[in-house]
Design an enzyme around this catalytic site. Structure first.
Site, PDB file in Angstrom:
ATOM      1  N   ASP A   1       0.317  -1.256   0.014  1.00 21.58           N
ATOM      2  CA  ASP A   1       0.221   0.166   0.092  1.00 21.58           C
ATOM      3  C   ASP A   1       1.069   1.541   0.399  1.00 21.58           C
ATOM      4  O   ASP A   1       2.003   1.172   0.475  1.00 21.58           O
ATOM      5  CB  ASP A   1      -0.785  -0.118   1.697  1.00 21.58           C
ATOM      6  CG  ASP A   1      -2.047  -1.025   1.148  1.00 21.58           C
ATOM      7  OD1 ASP A   1      -2.152  -1.529   0.500  1.00 21.58           O
ATOM      8  OD2 ASP A   1      -2.610  -1.214   2.408  1.00 21.58           O
ATOM      9  N   TYR A   2       0.239   2.409  -0.946  1.00 27.71           N
ATOM     10  CA  TYR A   2       1.218   3.034   0.001  1.00 27.71           C
ATOM     11  C   TYR A   2       1.590   4.672   0.815  1.00 27.71           C
ATOM     12  O   TYR A   2       2.441   4.628   0.819  1.00 27.71           O
ATOM     13  CB  TYR A   2      -0.540   4.896  -0.906  1.00 27.71           C
ATOM     14  CG  TYR A   2       0.035   5.976  -1.116  1.00 27.71           C
ATOM     15  CD1 TYR A   2       0.533   6.759  -2.338  1.00 27.71           C
ATOM     16  CD2 TYR A   2      -0.698   6.814   0.118  1.00 27.71           C
ATOM     17  CE1 TYR A   2       1.125   7.708  -2.608  1.00 27.71           C
ATOM     18  CE2 TYR A   2      -0.466   8.275  -0.177  1.00 27.71           C
ATOM     19  CZ  TYR A   2       0.959   8.911  -1.906  1.00 27.71           C
ATOM     20  OH  TYR A   2       0.701   9.966  -1.948  1.00 27.71           O
TER      21      TYR A   2
END
Ligand code: URA
Length: 234
Positions: free
Chosen positions: A102-103
């Site tokens: 994830d970011y």
């Protein structure tokens, strides 16, 4: 070299997937669509997949990257966010991330131009334990631990048994190590949410036996021969 191998070696996908692309008319050689399975690519041929030229076969490169927060695991982004491609931009070969992070998650990401290995590592049948260290809000009780270990419902999917260890419990939050085999979207965050603990920070520290170790954020290191052989054997 056979066309499907050429495409896989360029890091695009597995050989099997390359066969599908060829069959479906997504592959051109020197401007003409090729649907012939056994087509042999010659030196100097220009191969395009879905209209994009793919790089000629180079050597295989395998790196471990420590992805900082705020980078996305794709090669380009239409919203102009930082991508993991920028972290390996001094490597001439075009490397692709193996799976996603994830970011808002930091830590270990493997990048390679070995399409076959990417396919193996991300295929559900071959999933290896991926280990994360999470900072979560609140208290991780024994009941919650037991639920995480057994498997929790994260919205239509029950996770398989996880290895979970509380590293430190503080008054308002806990540091927990968790190893999971699957790689559902935002799985670790959803697992903790399912037992009532919000994840505040998340870092991946290992993929199977490949460890993040002391690699600095935003830096990469080449995997050594043992690590590459280990991954190929999975
Ligand atoms: N689980 C998550 O919630 N996020 C990741 O990036 C990886 C696993």
């Amino acid at each position: 070299m056979r066309l499907n191998k050429y495409i896989a070696d360029a890091g695009i996908c597995s050989r099997r997937k390359a066969d599908e692309l060829i069959e479906n008319g997504n592959v051109k050689v020197n401007g003409a669509t090729v649907k012939e399975m056994g087509y042999q690519v010659e030196d100097g041929d220009v191969v395009q997949v879905n209209g994009k030229k793919i790089d000629a076969v180079g050597k295989k490169v395998y790196v471990a990257v420590n992805k900082p927060l705020g980078y996305i695991t794709s090669m380009d982004d239409d919203k102009d966010r930082a991508t993991v491609a920028e972290l390996v931009s001094d490597i001439p070969e075009r490397l692709f991330p193996v799976g996603r992070l994830d970011y808002n998650t930091s830590g270990l990401l493997i990048m390679t131009n070995d399409g076959q290995l990417t396919y193996t590592l991300t295929h559900p049948k071959h999933e290896v334990y991926k280990t994360y260290v999470a900072k979560v809000a609140g208290v991780i009780s024994d009941t919650r631990l037991a639920k995480l270990r057994k498997g929790v419902d994260i919205g239509g999917f029950v996770t398989s048994p996880a290895k979970v260890k509380v590293i430190k419990q503080m008054p308002r939050h806990a540091i927990v190590e968790i190893s999971i085999k699957e790689g559902k979207n935002r799985q670790v965050r959803k697992m903790f949410a399912a037992v009532g603990n919000k994840v505040q920070e998340l870092e991946r520290v290992a993929i199977g036996e490949i460890k993040l170790g002391r690699l600095m954020e935003g830096h990469y290191r080449k995997l050594n021969r043992e690590e590459i052989e280990y991954l190929k054997k999975l």
